[in-house]
Scaffold this active site. Structure first.
Site, PDB file in Angstrom:
ATOM      1  N   HIS A  38       0.841  -1.200   0.000  1.00 61.97           N
ATOM      2  CA  HIS A  38       0.000   0.000   0.000  1.00 61.97           C
ATOM      3  C   HIS A  38       0.880   1.255   0.000  1.00 61.97           C
ATOM      4  CE1 HIS A  38      -3.338  -2.677   1.037  1.00 61.97           C
ATOM      5  NE2 HIS A  38      -4.155  -1.675   0.766  1.00 61.97           N
ATOM      6  N   HIS A  85       0.851  -3.186   9.393  1.00 60.77           N
ATOM      7  CA  HIS A  85       2.268  -3.014   9.092  1.00 60.77           C
ATOM      8  C   HIS A  85       2.978  -2.304  10.235  1.00 60.77           C
ATOM      9  CE1 HIS A  85       2.352  -4.443   4.958  1.00 60.77           C
ATOM     10  NE2 HIS A  85       1.247  -3.762   4.719  1.00 60.77           N
TER      11      HIS A  85
END
Length: 271
Positions: A38, A85
């Site tokens: 992303h 993350h």
């Protein structure tokens, strides 16, 4: 995206442990974490758009830079907020993308020329991504990484082929010679907003129809070829079915978005 997705399955760095992190997403929880794709995608989209338009449209460069930074930063922060993350994953994704942009930038013009001139270009655009997706690194267990990678690669291939079709068969009009090198961005008026929303709605409907039609057709062909029960959802995860059907489906979506949607707009009289 392919580099980032493959790096995940090669490095096999786990996502943040839960607890203490609260993970707000479940679909991609089986994927590894490093790097954040992303973060890679948001950085690539924002800064390639900035670099590609700063010499073509007239707008304050600082404003464009700030918007690119804000967009990519918000996406990166969202990955931390959802617990998917670590900071290192996000920074790794941003740095990899920055390196790729720096390395590929000198070849952008060459790639654009090949796209519009070479009759063999579509073959390479189809064969290379499909080969890479079909030979995606084997994981210890199933995760949506390969499927997502195939979707992204196929959509990119479809868009590229669609642009090639437009240029090779002269489906797009060339700009007039009097067109200034740097153009002003048109002001947002009510008429323009209505036109944009109408074209968007028409395009989305056509794309969804094409996606559903091609997906159903490709799955039926593959199920018949490999003698698989039609309603067996697990069969979709098999390499010989998952990669071809997703690649064909989203390549068609990309071609539709760049070639057939503009043709439909012109047919309906939408400038």
């Amino acid at each position: 995206m392919y580099i980032g997705q493959v790096a995940k399955d090669i490095l096999k760095w786990p996502r943040p442990s839960s607890p203490p992190v609260v993970k707000l997403e479940k679909r991609v929880i089986a994927e590894y974490g490093m790097p954040s794709t992303h973060a890679m995608a948001s950085t690539a989209i924002a800064f390639t758009l900035l670099i590609s338009t700063m010499d073509r449209y007239q707008y304050p460069f600082v404003l464009g830079l700030v918007m690119a930074v804000v967009f990519s930063t918000l996406v990166c922060l969202s990955r931390l907020y959802t617990g998917m993350h670590t900071v290192l994953d996000v920074l790794g994704g941003v740095l990899i993308t920055a390196l790729l942009i720096a390395l590929t930038y000198p070849a952008w013009t060459l790639i654009d020329c090949l796209d519009s001139a070479s009759p063999l270009f579509p073959v390479c655009v189809i064969v290379v991504p499909f080969f890479l997706c079909y030979n995606y690194p084997v994981s210890d267990y199933y995760s949506p990484t390969r499927a997502d990678t195939t979707t992204i690669m196929a959509a990119g291939a479809g868009v590229t082929i669609g642009c090639w079709i437009n240029h090779f068969f002269h489906l797009v009009s060339k700009p007039a010679e009097s067109l200034p090198v740097i153009q002003n961005i048109p002001p947002l008026t009510t008429d323009l907003l209505v036109l944009v929303l109408t074209k968007f709605a028409v395009g989305i409907v056509l794309i969804l129809l094409v996606r559903q039609l091609v997906q159903n057709l490709s799955l039926q062909v593959l199920y018949s070829w490999f003698k698989v029960v039609t309603r067996n959802k697990e069969a979709r995860r098999r390499l010989e079915i998952e990669v071809p059907y997703k690649f064909v489906t989203y390549t068609s979506v990309g071609i539709c978005a760049t070639t057939f949607v503009p043709m439909l707009h012109r047919f309906l009289g939408l400038p």
